[in-house]
Design a protein around this motif. Structure first.
Motif, short mmCIF file in Angstrom:
data_model
loop_
_atom_site.label_atom_id
_atom_site.label_comp_id
_atom_site.label_asym_id
_atom_site.label_seq_id
_atom_site.Cartn_x
_atom_site.Cartn_y
_atom_site.Cartn_z
N LEU A 150 0.80 -1.12 0.03
CA LEU A 150 0.07 0.18 0.15
C LEU A 150 0.74 1.22 -0.04
CD1 LEU A 150 -2.52 -1.00 2.58
CD2 LEU A 150 -3.03 -0.88 0.13
N SER A 151 2.06 1.18 0.62
CA SER A 151 2.76 2.26 0.66
C SER A 151 4.45 1.64 0.82
CB SER A 151 2.63 3.29 1.73
OG SER A 151 2.93 2.53 3.26
N TYR A 152 5.60 2.34 0.24
CA TYR A 152 6.64 1.99 0.32
C TYR A 152 7.61 3.19 0.70
CZ TYR A 152 10.18 -1.77 -0.24
OH TYR A 152 10.89 -3.06 0.26
N PRO A 153 8.89 2.99 1.30
CA PRO A 153 9.78 4.11 1.67
C PRO A 153 10.38 4.65 0.56
CG PRO A 153 10.72 2.05 2.48
CD PRO A 153 9.14 1.82 2.07
N PHE A 154 10.29 4.12 -0.62
CA PHE A 154 10.96 4.40 -1.88
C PHE A 154 9.99 4.36 -3.05
CE2 PHE A 154 14.48 2.98 0.72
CZ PHE A 154 15.36 4.05 0.64
N PRO A 155 10.16 4.93 -4.29
CA PRO A 155 8.74 5.07 -5.30
C PRO A 155 9.07 3.87 -6.29
CG PRO A 155 10.71 6.65 -5.81
CD PRO A 155 10.96 6.16 -4.54
N ILE A 156 8.99 2.58 -5.54
CA ILE A 156 9.09 1.50 -6.31
C ILE A 156 7.89 1.19 -7.34
CG2 ILE A 156 10.83 0.36 -4.86
CD1 ILE A 156 8.22 -1.49 -3.67
N TYR A 157 6.81 2.07 -7.46
CA TYR A 157 5.73 1.93 -8.14
C TYR A 157 6.11 2.42 -9.46
CZ TYR A 157 3.58 1.39 -3.39
OH TYR A 157 3.27 1.13 -2.39
N ASP A 158 7.01 3.14 -9.59
CA ASP A 158 7.57 3.95 -10.85
C ASP A 158 8.48 3.19 -11.77
OD1 ASP A 158 8.07 5.63 -12.86
OD2 ASP A 158 8.82 7.46 -11.27
N PRO A 159 8.05 2.71 -12.96
CA PRO A 159 8.99 2.06 -13.77
C PRO A 159 10.36 3.05 -13.86
CG PRO A 159 6.84 1.99 -14.58
CD PRO A 159 6.86 2.72 -13.51
N ALA A 160 10.18 3.96 -13.96
CA ALA A 160 11.42 4.90 -14.42
C ALA A 160 12.49 4.80 -13.21
CB ALA A 160 11.06 6.30 -14.69
N TYR A 161 11.94 4.71 -12.17
CA TYR A 161 12.61 4.54 -10.79
C TYR A 161 13.38 3.31 -10.64
CZ TYR A 161 13.94 4.03 -5.93
OH TYR A 161 14.57 3.69 -4.54
N ILE A 162 12.72 2.33 -11.06
CA ILE A 162 13.24 1.03 -11.15
C ILE A 162 14.43 0.81 -12.18
CG2 ILE A 162 12.81 -1.39 -11.90
CD1 ILE A 162 11.24 -0.68 -9.55
N VAL A 163 14.13 1.60 -13.39
CA VAL A 163 15.25 1.55 -14.52
C VAL A 163 16.66 2.22 -14.06
CG1 VAL A 163 16.13 2.69 -16.42
CG2 VAL A 163 13.87 1.44 -16.48
N LYS A 164 16.15 3.62 -13.07
CA LYS A 164 17.49 4.31 -12.43
C LYS A 164 18.10 3.44 -11.43
CE LYS A 164 18.45 8.67 -10.34
NZ LYS A 164 19.47 7.86 -9.20
N MET A 165 17.42 2.67 -10.84
CA MET A 165 17.96 1.78 -9.71
C MET A 165 18.82 0.81 -10.25
SD MET A 165 17.32 2.87 -6.74
CE MET A 165 17.50 4.36 -7.62
#
Length: 278
Positions: A150-165
């Motif tokens: 439901l919530s997370y301390p980092f924006p892991i719902y965003d594919p762009a964030y996943i790519v950056k990681m």
């Protein structure tokens, strides 16, 4: 709500976001100590965060302790010079420390008193295909995280964030049932300290009960060892008995509880620290 990542000096890193109501010093370089301490105090005044949470070399802990920080966990021999990593916290709102989840803590102490053995993977579990995920999987990764948390301390719902990681040395691993991503996890690697945080475990609700977290952890451990990583650690939810069992069964050492530390699945939870030297 997006988090803020600040780079300070020669490589120190601070993360903060209102959702957690917390500042997290993720990496500290010795030469940045004065600037980091100053920035922490500025953030406290400007943002009124109720907790400061810092991972620091043991040799640099004294100024933090003098400023009212308390130890909440440690990883021995974390750094190349043999120094320990200390996790130090300061609670600027006393209620955040006082309101401890006593029921969860008692349940966890009971768990620690039990003898847990490694689990054998069933034939059904072995049927899942585990691979290291690529940028082309970013949408699947984000969608599964959005379904589970439901919530997370980092924006892991965003594919762009996943790519950056992925570009920043985070390696994602997934267990597939056919074309469906059934479960996933990540290893956040710091090649400088030869360490990796084993984190972001999530299982699709239609595939629970198959020990996929254990399967993913085993696969990640092998991958980390092949890359020269020598220390593995995780910050696991105190409330998640299955996740704590996964690390205890896999030979990880419990070394501290971070009280009311992380906003995850809708509210702020306490977290347990585990580590393992390869």
């Amino acid at each position: 709500m997006s988090d803020t990542i600040e780079q300070i000096g020669s490589g120190s890193v601070i993360q903060h976001v209102r959702l957690n109501d917390r500042v997290y010093l993720m990496k500290l370089k010795k030469e940045d100590l004065a600037a980091v301490l100053q920035r922490l105090e500025v953030l406290t005044v400007e943002k009124h965060y109720s907790k400061l949470f810092c991972k620091v070399p043991g040799s640099l802990a004294a100024p933090f302790l003098a400023m009212g920080f308390i130890p909440e966990g440690e990883i021995p021999h974390f750094y190349d010079n043999g120094d320990d990593a200390l996790f130090l916290s300061r609670f600027d709102d006393p209620a955040r420390l006082a309101n401890k989840p006593e029921v969860e803590l008692r349940r966890f102490r009971q768990l620690l008193s039990e003898t847990l053995h490694p689990k054998e993977f069933s034939q059904k579990t072995a049927a899942f295909a585990v691979i290291q995920l690529e940028q082309s999987h970013a949408r699947q990764i984000a969608d599964l995280y959005a379904r589970v948390f439901l919530s997370y301390p980092f924006p892991i719902y965003d594919p762009a964030y996943i790519v950056k990681m992925m570009e920043d040395d985070v390696q994602y691993f997934g267990a597939f049932s056919g074309d469906q991503l059934a479960a996933l996890s990540s290893a956040d690697i710091d090649f400088e300290t030869k360490s990796a945080e084993m984190t972001d475990f999530a299982t699709h609700d239609t595939h629970t009960g198959h020990n996929l977290s254990c399967l993913l952890l085993h696969t990640m451990e092998q991958a980390m060892q092949q890359q020269g990583i020598r220390t593995l650690y995780t910050i696991a939810r105190l409330a998640s008995v299955p996740m704590n069992k996964t690390f205890l069964r896999s030979g990880y050492h419990y070394s501290g509880t971070f009280i009311n530390n992380t906003h995850i699945s809708g509210h702020i939870e306490s977290m347990n620290l585990y580590y393992k030297h390869l």
